[in-house]
Scaffold this motif. Structure first.
Motif, PDB file in Angstrom:
ATOM      1  N   PRO A 160       0.857  -1.339   0.033  1.00 51.32           N
ATOM      2  CA  PRO A 160      -0.145  -0.033   0.164  1.00 51.32           C
ATOM      3  C   PRO A 160       0.863   1.201   0.059  1.00 51.32           C
ATOM      4  N   GLY A 161       0.529   2.160  -0.677  1.00 49.88           N
ATOM      5  CA  GLY A 161       1.070   3.518  -0.972  1.00 49.88           C
ATOM      6  C   GLY A 161       2.022   3.443  -2.031  1.00 49.88           C
ATOM      7  N   MET A 162       2.498   2.402  -2.555  1.00 51.28           N
ATOM      8  CA  MET A 162       3.763   2.440  -3.652  1.00 51.28           C
ATOM      9  C   MET A 162       3.003   2.771  -4.882  1.00 51.28           C
ATOM     10  N   GLN A 163       3.686   3.252  -5.792  1.00 52.40           N
ATOM     11  CA  GLN A 163       3.120   3.493  -7.364  1.00 52.40           C
ATOM     12  C   GLN A 163       3.943   2.664  -8.169  1.00 52.40           C
ATOM     13  N   THR A 164       3.184   1.895  -9.098  1.00 48.67           N
ATOM     14  CA  THR A 164       3.492   0.898 -10.066  1.00 48.67           C
ATOM     15  C   THR A 164       2.705   1.120 -11.355  1.00 48.67           C
ATOM     16  N   ALA A 165       3.167   0.376 -12.333  1.00 50.27           N
ATOM     17  CA  ALA A 165       2.494   0.374 -13.630  1.00 50.27           C
ATOM     18  C   ALA A 165       1.472  -0.750 -13.700  1.00 50.27           C
ATOM     19  N   VAL A 166       0.342  -0.602 -14.191  1.00 47.86           N
ATOM     20  CA  VAL A 166      -0.665  -1.753 -14.427  1.00 47.86           C
ATOM     21  C   VAL A 166      -0.920  -1.567 -15.872  1.00 47.86           C
ATOM     22  N   GLY A 167      -1.034  -2.927 -16.752  1.00 42.75           N
ATOM     23  CA  GLY A 167      -1.415  -2.973 -18.238  1.00 42.75           C
ATOM     24  C   GLY A 167      -2.580  -2.657 -18.524  1.00 42.75           C
ATOM     25  N   THR A 168      -3.107  -1.865 -19.605  1.00 43.24           N
ATOM     26  CA  THR A 168      -4.274  -1.639 -19.958  1.00 43.24           C
ATOM     27  C   THR A 168      -4.349  -1.698 -21.483  1.00 43.24           C
ATOM     28  N   LEU A 196      -0.005   4.489 -14.650  1.00 40.96           N
ATOM     29  CA  LEU A 196       0.741   4.767 -13.256  1.00 40.96           C
ATOM     30  C   LEU A 196      -0.238   4.620 -12.424  1.00 40.96           C
ATOM     31  N   VAL A 197      -0.521   3.804 -11.346  1.00 43.97           N
ATOM     32  CA  VAL A 197      -1.286   3.730 -10.314  1.00 43.97           C
ATOM     33  C   VAL A 197      -0.749   3.725  -8.983  1.00 43.97           C
ATOM     34  N   THR A 198      -1.514   3.999  -7.992  1.00 45.67           N
ATOM     35  CA  THR A 198      -1.156   3.971  -6.480  1.00 45.67           C
ATOM     36  C   THR A 198      -1.786   2.962  -5.867  1.00 45.67           C
ATOM     37  N   VAL A 199      -1.159   1.989  -5.330  1.00 48.26           N
ATOM     38  CA  VAL A 199      -1.692   0.803  -4.715  1.00 48.26           C
ATOM     39  C   VAL A 199      -2.424   1.163  -3.177  1.00 48.26           C
ATOM     40  N   LYS A 200      -3.394   0.837  -3.311  1.00 49.99           N
ATOM     41  CA  LYS A 200      -4.397   1.160  -2.021  1.00 49.99           C
ATOM     42  C   LYS A 200      -4.435  -0.080  -1.165  1.00 49.99           C
ATOM     43  N   GLY A 223      -4.982  -7.648  -1.761  1.00 51.04           N
ATOM     44  CA  GLY A 223      -5.543  -8.924  -1.357  1.00 51.04           C
ATOM     45  C   GLY A 223      -5.024 -10.049  -1.887  1.00 51.04           C
ATOM     46  N   MET A 224      -5.542 -11.255  -1.721  1.00 52.43           N
ATOM     47  CA  MET A 224      -4.941 -12.523  -2.052  1.00 52.43           C
ATOM     48  C   MET A 224      -4.872 -12.729  -3.424  1.00 52.43           C
ATOM     49  N   SER A 225      -6.205 -12.047  -4.361  1.00 57.36           N
ATOM     50  CA  SER A 225      -5.776 -12.389  -5.694  1.00 57.36           C
ATOM     51  C   SER A 225      -6.054 -11.027  -6.439  1.00 57.36           C
ATOM     52  N   VAL A 226      -6.401  -9.856  -5.727  1.00 52.75           N
ATOM     53  CA  VAL A 226      -6.609  -8.752  -6.391  1.00 52.75           C
ATOM     54  C   VAL A 226      -5.964  -7.752  -5.666  1.00 52.75           C
ATOM     55  N   VAL A 227      -6.062  -6.551  -6.234  1.00 50.05           N
ATOM     56  CA  VAL A 227      -5.121  -5.178  -5.805  1.00 50.05           C
ATOM     57  C   VAL A 227      -6.106  -4.115  -5.824  1.00 50.05           C
ATOM     58  N   ASP A 228      -6.476  -3.381  -4.668  1.00 45.87           N
ATOM     59  CA  ASP A 228      -7.304  -2.213  -4.932  1.00 45.87           C
ATOM     60  C   ASP A 228      -6.092  -1.095  -5.271  1.00 45.87           C
ATOM     61  N   VAL A 229      -6.469  -0.275  -6.626  1.00 46.55           N
ATOM     62  CA  VAL A 229      -5.473   0.817  -7.004  1.00 46.55           C
ATOM     63  C   VAL A 229      -6.166   2.110  -7.219  1.00 46.55           C
ATOM     64  N   ASP A 230      -5.508   3.173  -7.035  1.00 47.90           N
ATOM     65  CA  ASP A 230      -6.212   4.431  -7.279  1.00 47.90           C
ATOM     66  C   ASP A 230      -5.435   4.923  -8.530  1.00 47.90           C
ATOM     67  N   LEU A 231      -6.424   5.418  -9.607  1.00 47.73           N
ATOM     68  CA  LEU A 231      -5.755   5.630 -10.877  1.00 47.73           C
ATOM     69  C   LEU A 231      -5.568   7.184 -10.861  1.00 47.73           C
ATOM     70  N   ASN A 232      -6.027   8.174  -9.883  1.00 48.08           N
ATOM     71  CA  ASN A 232      -5.808   9.569  -9.898  1.00 48.08           C
ATOM     72  C   ASN A 232      -4.250   9.848  -9.851  1.00 48.08           C
ATOM     73  N   HIS A 233      -3.915  10.611 -10.605  1.00 47.01           N
ATOM     74  CA  HIS A 233      -2.730  11.235 -10.626  1.00 47.01           C
ATOM     75  C   HIS A 233      -2.220  11.697  -9.176  1.00 47.01           C
TER      76      HIS A 233
END
Length: 162
Positions: free
Chosen positions: A94-102, A108-112, A115-125
């Motif tokens: 949580p809190g780190m920035q990383t890239a996710v494929g779209t 670029l997203v911020t990890v919120k 979970g076990m199989s999913v990640v909640d991310v913030d797409l806001n700049h």
């Protein structure tokens, strides 16, 4: 020459979150100036408007409201993404920035939350919702080449390299 739409402008900048008083969030003074083709969405709208009419050697400070910078924070930009879309899901925190494929390429997203199989991310700049103060020094203003106009971005040092 005064900067206008379809001109290339090279400038140094320092940006601070308002209210001012802290350290700069980012600065170009320790590297090459930023090079932008004005009128082609290469920088935030508020700063681009302020650069119009400026000449080489001009120095100025300007405050840009969040709406004219990186936009307001959008709560609907928090999404749940399967871990398989991340390059190294085991390293996510949580809190780190990383890239996710779209479908449009990496974003670029911020990890919120992880979970076990999913990640909640913030797409806001990361600077969304922040009013900003810029200190700017214009280094050069020139007319864009036909190739730059065709490509929609500046070429050369500080610009796009082909």
């Amino acid at each position: 020459m005064k900067a206008d739409i379809n001109h290339v402008i090279r400038f140094h900048y320092r940006v601070f979150a308002l209210p001012a008083g802290g350290e700069a969030l980012e600065s170009s003074f320790e590297r090459e100036p930023l090079t932008v083709l004005l009128g082609h969405s290469g920088i935030i709208a508020g700063l681009e408007r302020e650069l119009i009419g400026k000449s080489s050697g001009d120095r100025f400070e300007v405050e840009i409201a969040a709406a004219d910078a990186y936009g307001e924070v959008r709560p609907d930009f928090v999404q749940r993404v399967p871990k398989k879309f991340f390059r190294e899901p085991a390293k996510l925190k949580p809190g780190m920035q990383t890239a996710v494929g779209t479908q449009q390429g990496p974003r670029l997203v911020t990890v919120k939350k992880v979970g076990m199989s999913v990640v909640d991310v913030d797409l806001n700049h990361p600077m969304a919702g922040k009013d900003l103060k810029f200190e700017v020094e214009v280094v050069e203003v020139r007319e864009a080449t036909p190739e730059e106009l065709a490509h929609g971005h500046a070429h050369g040092p500080g610009g796009h390299q082909h």
